[in-house]
Motif scaffolding. Structure first.
Motif, PDB file in Angstrom:
ATOM      1  N   ARG A 118     -91.173  59.680  21.017  1.00 29.23           N
ATOM      2  CA  ARG A 118     -91.215  60.855  20.033  1.00 29.23           C
ATOM      3  C   ARG A 118     -92.120  61.818  21.193  1.00 29.23           C
ATOM      4  O   ARG A 118     -93.108  61.611  21.791  1.00 29.23           O
ATOM      5  N   ASP A 119     -91.826  63.187  20.907  1.00 32.57           N
ATOM      6  CA  ASP A 119     -92.621  64.064  21.843  1.00 32.57           C
ATOM      7  C   ASP A 119     -93.924  64.143  20.768  1.00 32.57           C
ATOM      8  O   ASP A 119     -94.137  63.814  19.700  1.00 32.57           O
ATOM      9  N   ARG A 120     -94.991  64.980  21.431  1.00 28.03           N
ATOM     10  CA  ARG A 120     -96.288  64.939  20.889  1.00 28.03           C
ATOM     11  C   ARG A 120     -96.304  65.668  19.394  1.00 28.03           C
ATOM     12  O   ARG A 120     -96.933  65.464  18.449  1.00 28.03           O
ATOM     13  N   ALA A 121     -95.529  66.753  19.513  1.00 22.60           N
ATOM     14  CA  ALA A 121     -95.365  67.812  18.085  1.00 22.60           C
ATOM     15  C   ALA A 121     -94.930  66.913  16.979  1.00 22.60           C
ATOM     16  O   ALA A 121     -95.282  66.866  16.006  1.00 22.60           O
ATOM     17  N   THR A 122     -93.777  66.079  17.395  1.00 28.96           N
ATOM     18  CA  THR A 122     -93.284  65.208  16.389  1.00 28.96           C
ATOM     19  C   THR A 122     -94.432  64.032  15.968  1.00 28.96           C
ATOM     20  O   THR A 122     -94.488  63.799  14.723  1.00 28.96           O
ATOM     21  N   ARG A 123     -94.941  63.548  16.966  1.00 30.44           N
ATOM     22  CA  ARG A 123     -96.246  62.715  16.641  1.00 30.44           C
ATOM     23  C   ARG A 123     -97.184  63.143  15.761  1.00 30.44           C
ATOM     24  O   ARG A 123     -97.756  62.539  14.868  1.00 30.44           O
ATOM     25  N   ARG A 124     -97.422  64.476  15.864  1.00 29.24           N
ATOM     26  CA  ARG A 124     -98.538  65.024  15.099  1.00 29.24           C
ATOM     27  C   ARG A 124     -97.988  65.383  13.696  1.00 29.24           C
ATOM     28  O   ARG A 124     -98.849  64.982  12.728  1.00 29.24           O
ATOM     29  N   ALA A 125     -96.776  65.736  13.379  1.00 31.88           N
ATOM     30  CA  ALA A 125     -96.210  65.836  12.247  1.00 31.88           C
ATOM     31  C   ALA A 125     -96.217  64.598  11.579  1.00 31.88           C
ATOM     32  O   ALA A 125     -96.472  64.582  10.416  1.00 31.88           O
ATOM     33  N   ASP A 126     -95.589  63.760  12.274  1.00 30.33           N
ATOM     34  CA  ASP A 126     -95.485  62.279  11.704  1.00 30.33           C
ATOM     35  C   ASP A 126     -97.196  61.678  11.271  1.00 30.33           C
ATOM     36  O   ASP A 126     -97.220  60.989  10.076  1.00 30.33           O
ATOM     37  N   THR A 127     -98.002  61.928  12.019  1.00 29.87           N
ATOM     38  CA  THR A 127     -99.644  61.591  11.975  1.00 29.87           C
ATOM     39  C   THR A 127     -99.965  62.217  10.557  1.00 29.87           C
ATOM     40  O   THR A 127    -100.586  61.556   9.600  1.00 29.87           O
ATOM     41  N   LEU A 128     -99.869  63.334  10.155  1.00 32.72           N
ATOM     42  CA  LEU A 128    -100.293  64.187   9.257  1.00 32.72           C
ATOM     43  C   LEU A 128     -99.392  63.658   7.964  1.00 32.72           C
ATOM     44  O   LEU A 128    -100.018  63.551   6.958  1.00 32.72           O
ATOM     45  N   ALA A 129     -98.258  63.416   8.152  1.00 30.02           N
ATOM     46  CA  ALA A 129     -97.403  63.000   6.987  1.00 30.02           C
ATOM     47  C   ALA A 129     -98.077  61.669   6.556  1.00 30.02           C
ATOM     48  O   ALA A 129     -98.272  61.482   5.434  1.00 30.02           O
ATOM     49  N   MET A 130     -98.119  60.770   7.501  1.00 35.89           N
ATOM     50  CA  MET A 130     -98.856  59.437   7.107  1.00 35.89           C
ATOM     51  C   MET A 130    -100.106  59.637   6.612  1.00 35.89           C
ATOM     52  O   MET A 130    -100.409  58.684   5.600  1.00 35.89           O
ATOM     53  N   LEU A 131    -101.167  60.521   6.982  1.00 41.64           N
ATOM     54  CA  LEU A 131    -102.556  60.387   6.419  1.00 41.64           C
ATOM     55  C   LEU A 131    -102.328  61.059   5.231  1.00 41.64           C
ATOM     56  O   LEU A 131    -103.297  60.847   4.332  1.00 41.64           O
ATOM     57  N   GLY A 132    -101.317  61.696   4.864  1.00 42.84           N
ATOM     58  CA  GLY A 132    -101.222  62.191   3.201  1.00 42.84           C
ATOM     59  C   GLY A 132    -100.291  61.351   2.353  1.00 42.84           C
ATOM     60  O   GLY A 132    -100.258  61.763   1.349  1.00 42.84           O
ATOM     61  N   THR A 133     -99.929  60.186   2.870  1.00 45.20           N
ATOM     62  CA  THR A 133     -99.347  59.598   1.918  1.00 45.20           C
ATOM     63  C   THR A 133    -100.048  58.829   0.789  1.00 45.20           C
ATOM     64  O   THR A 133    -101.302  58.356   1.065  1.00 45.20           O
ATOM     65  N   PRO A 134     -99.460  58.913  -0.375  1.00 46.35           N
ATOM     66  CA  PRO A 134    -100.359  58.327  -1.513  1.00 46.35           C
ATOM     67  C   PRO A 134    -100.559  56.886  -1.449  1.00 46.35           C
ATOM     68  O   PRO A 134     -99.853  56.089  -0.912  1.00 46.35           O
ATOM     69  N   ALA A 135    -101.745  56.242  -1.451  1.00 50.18           N
ATOM     70  CA  ALA A 135    -102.030  54.877  -1.798  1.00 50.18           C
ATOM     71  C   ALA A 135    -101.889  54.333  -0.508  1.00 50.18           C
ATOM     72  O   ALA A 135    -101.565  53.088  -0.535  1.00 50.18           O
ATOM     73  N   ILE A 136    -102.320  55.107   0.615  1.00 48.31           N
ATOM     74  CA  ILE A 136    -102.306  54.306   1.804  1.00 48.31           C
ATOM     75  C   ILE A 136    -103.718  53.835   2.311  1.00 48.31           C
ATOM     76  O   ILE A 136    -104.686  54.551   1.690  1.00 48.31           O
ATOM     77  N   ASP A 137    -103.590  52.968   3.223  1.00 48.05           N
ATOM     78  CA  ASP A 137    -104.833  51.993   3.578  1.00 48.05           C
ATOM     79  C   ASP A 137    -105.197  52.547   5.141  1.00 48.05           C
ATOM     80  O   ASP A 137    -104.320  52.887   5.646  1.00 48.05           O
ATOM     81  N   VAL A 138    -106.480  52.549   5.260  1.00 48.34           N
ATOM     82  CA  VAL A 138    -106.954  52.499   6.603  1.00 48.34           C
ATOM     83  C   VAL A 138    -107.733  51.442   7.223  1.00 48.34           C
ATOM     84  O   VAL A 138    -108.706  50.745   6.140  1.00 48.34           O
TER      85      VAL A 138
END
Lengths: 152, 152
Positions: A8-28
């Motif tokens: 993926r290019d970096r813009a796609t990775r940033r969008a995917d990253t923000l989507a992942m971080l906003g996922t309900p009930a996600i863990d870290v």
């Protein structure tokens, strides 16, 4: 051995990253270290609030104590082959009952409510470096934020 | 909020743990710390060989350098809600070309072969504490190994 998808290019990775971080009930995964250099690691629920990772842990936990002393954590979100790695600094630690807005924001995303639990604190962690990769072909270009600033 | 399944007993957790560690192409989160107390965390492929976790990393990587200095890592296998946490000690670090039996064992389980890669080492990590839990109801009884000995 599976053939990886195109990197993926970096813009796609940033969008995917923000989507992942906003996922309900996600863990870290939260990695910290003691002053003596003992590594610690635990999985906890996260909320992504105002570009910060917020977690709720017991104030007496190893994670809270390490962060109070060192101020630094390394976080991982996502499975091992679709990972967002975040180096973060502790911005604030507050009793879970002490900040209504933060409590509301946390509970909106996480799938539990720590506000009734004695001795829990919200830790607000500010990302300073963010990296995202899936397979080895995404190691180049994995850094999306450096020194607290998005590169893309 | 999902209703958790009934908590597993420790014998079941040990069996599940060993099955997970032996899974082909499974990854492990490796948390280490520098002498200065900086936490590090990376996902890498593991092999479970003779009750040891074996990973292959670059000798110059932060993980290899932290382990060479401190000898200690905290490992997590599995997703955040079906986790095996392992506190482990570095038993051996060898060039990937230097130990044929270890190389064969690693490649049998992992889905890549580091033996042709310059500068990679196998790190053999000996578990001293193993914990396994899925949800909060499995926090009691989570410790399966202590001081290097299985409790169950």
């Amino acid at each position: 051995m599976t053939v990886p998808a195109e990197a993926r290019d970096r813009a796609t990775r940033r969008a995917d990253t923000l989507a992942m971080l906003g996922t309900p009930a996600i863990d870290v995964w939260v990695a910290t270290a003691s002053a003596a250099g003992a590594p610690h690691l635990v999985p906890v629920s996260l909320a992504w609030v105002g570009e910060r990772v917020v977690v709720a842990v017991e104030a007496s936990s190893v994670t809270a104590r390490n962060l109070a002393a060192s101020g630094v954590a390394r976080l991982a979100v996502g499975p091992t082959r679709d990972v967002v790695m975040i180096d973060a600094l502790l911005e604030e630690a507050v009793d879970v009952a002490a900040d209504d807005a933060l409590g509301e924001a946390y509970v909106r995303q996480a799938d539990w409510d720590p506000r009734g639990d004695e001795g829990y604190v919200f830790l607000t962690l500010r990302p300073v470096r963010v990296q995202a990769w899936r397979e080895a072909n995404e190691i180049p270009g994995r850094t999306l934020m450096r020194h607290g600033r998005w590169l893309v």
